[in-house]
Motif scaffolding. Sequence first.
Motif, PDB file in Angstrom:
ATOM      1  N   VAL A 128       1.668  -0.499   1.497  1.00 19.36           N
ATOM      2  CA  VAL A 128       1.118  -0.431   0.144  1.00 19.36           C
ATOM      3  C   VAL A 128      -0.384  -0.235   0.239  1.00 19.36           C
ATOM      4  N   ALA A 129      -0.908   0.684  -0.550  1.00 14.58           N
ATOM      5  CA  ALA A 129      -2.350   0.895  -0.636  1.00 14.58           C
ATOM      6  C   ALA A 129      -2.836   0.392  -1.988  1.00 14.58           C
ATOM      7  N   LEU A 178       3.724   3.047  -1.313  1.00 15.29           N
ATOM      8  CA  LEU A 178       3.471   2.607  -2.677  1.00 15.29           C
ATOM      9  C   LEU A 178       1.971   2.532  -2.910  1.00 15.29           C
ATOM     10  N   VAL A 179       1.555   2.908  -4.124  1.00  8.81           N
ATOM     11  CA  VAL A 179       0.165   2.720  -4.517  1.00  8.81           C
ATOM     12  C   VAL A 179       0.139   1.625  -5.577  1.00  8.81           C
ATOM     13  N   ALA A 180      -0.647   0.596  -5.324  1.00  9.08           N
ATOM     14  CA  ALA A 180      -0.725  -0.546  -6.235  1.00  9.08           C
ATOM     15  C   ALA A 180      -1.873  -0.323  -7.217  1.00  9.08           C
ATOM     16  N   VAL A 217       3.624  -4.532   3.930  1.00  8.11           N
ATOM     17  CA  VAL A 217       2.231  -4.894   4.181  1.00  8.11           C
ATOM     18  C   VAL A 217       1.344  -4.079   3.252  1.00  8.11           C
ATOM     19  N   ALA A 218       0.263  -4.709   2.782  1.00 11.34           N
ATOM     20  CA  ALA A 218      -0.640  -4.061   1.837  1.00 11.34           C
ATOM     21  C   ALA A 218      -2.036  -3.972   2.417  1.00 11.34           C
ATOM     22  N   PHE A 219      -2.683  -2.833   2.218  1.00  8.05           N
ATOM     23  CA  PHE A 219      -4.020  -2.590   2.748  1.00  8.05           C
ATOM     24  C   PHE A 219      -4.973  -2.198   1.624  1.00  8.05           C
TER      25      PHE A 219
END
Length: 208
Positions: free
Chosen positions: A163-164, A183-185, A130-132
């Motif tokens: 994921v941020a 993870l940092v996007a 999931v990405a925020f």
Amino acid sequence: MNAASPAPRGVYLITPDEADTARLLARTAPLLAAGATWLQYRNKTASDALRLEQATALQALCAGHDVPLIINDDPALAQAVGAAGVHLGGTDGDIPSARALLGPAAIIGASCYDQLANAEKAVAAGASYVAFGAFFPTTTKVTRSRAHTDLLRQTAALGVPRVAIGGLTPDNVGPIIDAGTDLVAVVSGIYAAQDPVATLQAYLARFR
């Protein structure tokens, strides 16, 4: 992603809109070699033919570096090029359909913006991560949500990588990592940097 697999940690690199495939590969190859964890292909301005060309080329490049390639928004393109998976935004189709197309081993991510409920629903539907975001102002895309570190702490029990994304830099990402992001996007923070490889390494150093 297998539930028993350790969560990936590091930089989730996202490609910029780039019309020149050769230049895209030349800009990306050193970053994969320098330790990017995952690569997402995203090109909002390309034709279908160019997207197929670029995704095919990036898949070959990623395979050579043992880096999973994730396709933004397009499960059919992910299937066509043999990518590791797909990332779905809020209006980009449903997770069960993508899973049925791509198979049980595919990495399927979901944009959850600043909402815990979105993440819970995505995981229940079979999301691999999931990405925020956005956590900070960003010039890459228009954002209407602002995520906070509490959201990362609240989602620790979901059992999938988090994921941020959004305006993250080596200088401001420390608290995001400390709050639990895996993870940092990053798009322009690396690709538009004066020294992209050194900047990627600066992000990675914050995970140590």
